[in-house]
Scaffold this motif. Sequence first.
Motif, PDB file in Angstrom:
ATOM      1  N   PRO A  48      32.793  19.305 -41.933  1.00  0.00           N
ATOM      2  CA  PRO A  48      33.170  17.953 -41.525  1.00  0.00           C
ATOM      3  C   PRO A  48      33.937  17.945 -40.217  1.00  0.00           C
ATOM      4  O   PRO A  48      34.792  18.799 -39.989  1.00  0.00           O
ATOM      5  CB  PRO A  48      34.029  17.442 -42.691  1.00  0.00           C
ATOM      6  CG  PRO A  48      34.376  18.637 -43.502  1.00  0.00           C
ATOM      7  CD  PRO A  48      33.340  19.668 -43.245  1.00  0.00           C
ATOM      8  N   LEU A  62      29.434  23.722 -44.972  1.00  0.00           N
ATOM      9  CA  LEU A  62      29.901  22.361 -44.682  1.00  0.00           C
ATOM     10  C   LEU A  62      30.910  22.422 -43.549  1.00  0.00           C
ATOM     11  O   LEU A  62      31.726  23.340 -43.486  1.00  0.00           O
ATOM     12  CB  LEU A  62      30.521  21.730 -45.930  1.00  0.00           C
ATOM     13  CG  LEU A  62      29.556  21.450 -47.080  1.00  0.00           C
ATOM     14  CD1 LEU A  62      30.250  20.658 -48.170  1.00  0.00           C
ATOM     15  CD2 LEU A  62      28.313  20.723 -46.595  1.00  0.00           C
ATOM     16  N   SER A 115      30.014  15.267 -44.527  1.00  0.00           N
ATOM     17  CA  SER A 115      30.364  16.611 -45.005  1.00  0.00           C
ATOM     18  C   SER A 115      29.589  17.681 -44.250  1.00  0.00           C
ATOM     19  O   SER A 115      30.076  18.791 -44.042  1.00  0.00           O
ATOM     20  CB  SER A 115      30.059  16.749 -46.502  1.00  0.00           C
ATOM     21  OG  SER A 115      30.742  15.764 -47.239  1.00  0.00           O
ATOM     22  N   GLY A 126      34.305  13.094 -48.177  1.00  0.00           N
ATOM     23  CA  GLY A 126      33.047  13.611 -48.735  1.00  0.00           C
ATOM     24  C   GLY A 126      32.632  12.811 -49.955  1.00  0.00           C
ATOM     25  O   GLY A 126      33.023  11.658 -50.129  1.00  0.00           O
ATOM     26  N   GLU A 138      27.933  23.799 -49.671  1.00  0.00           N
ATOM     27  CA  GLU A 138      29.375  24.017 -49.788  1.00  0.00           C
ATOM     28  C   GLU A 138      29.666  25.437 -50.254  1.00  0.00           C
ATOM     29  O   GLU A 138      30.509  26.139 -49.694  1.00  0.00           O
ATOM     30  CB  GLU A 138      29.971  22.999 -50.768  1.00  0.00           C
ATOM     31  CG  GLU A 138      31.477  23.146 -50.913  1.00  0.00           C
ATOM     32  CD  GLU A 138      32.098  21.990 -51.685  1.00  0.00           C
ATOM     33  OE1 GLU A 138      31.391  21.394 -52.524  1.00  0.00           O
ATOM     34  OE2 GLU A 138      33.273  21.689 -51.441  1.00  0.00           O
ATOM     35  N   THR A 194      27.463  12.467 -47.373  1.00  0.00           N
ATOM     36  CA  THR A 194      26.651  13.676 -47.223  1.00  0.00           C
ATOM     37  C   THR A 194      26.594  14.097 -45.755  1.00  0.00           C
ATOM     38  O   THR A 194      26.892  15.252 -45.407  1.00  0.00           O
ATOM     39  CB  THR A 194      25.216  13.420 -47.745  1.00  0.00           C
ATOM     40  OG1 THR A 194      25.290  13.063 -49.128  1.00  0.00           O
ATOM     41  CG2 THR A 194      24.347  14.654 -47.587  1.00  0.00           C
TER      42      THR A 194
END
Lengths: 244, 260
Positions: free
Chosen positions: B250, B248, B165, B219, B243, B162
């Motif tokens: 990353p 998101l 991400s 993720g 998302e 979490t």
Amino acid sequence: MPMDEKERVRQKVWDQLEAVARPDSRFHWDFNRFIPDFEGSLDCADRIRQMTAYQDAGSLLITPDNSLAAFRAGCIRDGKRMIVPTYGLARGFLQLEREDVPPGQEAYAASLDGLDAFGRPYPLARKDRQAGPGPGLLVTGASVLNQDGVRISRGPSFFDLEWLILLSLGLIDEHTPVITVVHDCQLVNLDCAPLPYGIVTDLIVTPTTVITPGSRYPRPSLSAISSLPWQILQDVPILQELAE
Amino acid sequence: MTDRNQSRQNVWKDLRSVARPDSRFHFDFGEFITDFEGSDQATARLTAMEVYRSAQVVFITPDNCLELLRAQTIRDRKTLLMTTYGIRRGFVELLPADVPPGLEDWAILLDVIERVGRYISLAEIQDRYPRLDLLVTGGSAVNLQGARFGKGHGFFDIEWATLYSMGVVDVSTPIVDVVHDVQIVDEPLDISPFDTICDYIVTPTRVIHVPSPQKPTGGIYWDYLVPGMLESISTLKELQDLERAGKLRPQTTGKEVKAS
């Protein structure tokens, strides 16, 4: 009353309870596993603290229900000696006195995590226990209660078990007063006889009112231990010893 | 390779003699990560490490063996982020300013922290804490390669995935696993792509550095969630919402480290 009818009533109460309840740190909203704190529990605590039965009691048994956390904090502030069963009676009983808790930390000590940190074991064996009177008042929460003070439950509550344990040790007798704290939505109008081991409360305290149930059911006798479900005796070793 | 369930059972047998019971779960190690004798020494070791000293924002799991560490984090004026038990009510933020001096030990208890601190959404974490400096977790057992097994739910893997991400941690963010020495197993384990490997194992007696730990970059592995988790962990729903909103991010630019 048939079990599925009780179950239906309990579920209906829980649906309403969710709106005023607070989740448990571990059990979240799973009311099968704990009795939640609710809006107005502080009012219940204040009501009890004004009662003669409370003011006269040097020691109290208070169940580890979340709805009684505010009351437990008040007891510490008032200098009462508390005896609190551990959750599920897994580790017997704890005791807590004013001097165990630094001023300002009463609310923490009143939570279950805090009781573990501040409390001391309350030995049940007579030889280990400081000679002293047992609790003069018993205060418990409940999941669902009817107008007569009878729990709507599938089997014995832990409070029923604790009562039998204290009785068998001579720490209380059938006249020791019992107060049950519930939210108004946990009270139902429903005729229901207590189970053979069921302790029917003397007084119901809610955030808005105090009710003295009209009909008084007699307290069970020690022989009620033998009518407890077999599984309970397996799960609670103290009871198994008492039953033998 | 060893069956994780069997290893966990073996460890639990030894753990029982050094463990401290939970207020609800007693010694039922399937339900919680226990505190143990010597957690104070493990905490002292960890707080002497540079990864802790230089950290400003620390994520710590709600494991009982990390109570002293959570309290020390507040005493050291660091920001504490914690998940609620089972991630059932998401994340909680506790700031040093929330806690009256002297009450640190109590403020961080599971029964108290949700009242003294506050819930914080994933979006708020992204806003306030673009960068977490350190993640600390406990576990049921860990092997010398840093592969941990928790209660069997994979909560920490979900927490890592979490946060990863969301872009608030990357593969260089240090992860420390605090365990008792009896929780270290000298056995190889099959490592799944979603296993989050720690950089350091800290026990009451020593610090073990794990070279090149695997930090998953994929993720959440949705297909591998234990049944019911998606429904019970609202944070996962929040993550899906982020998302869909394109929020998101990353951080794939950190140094890529794979399991050896």
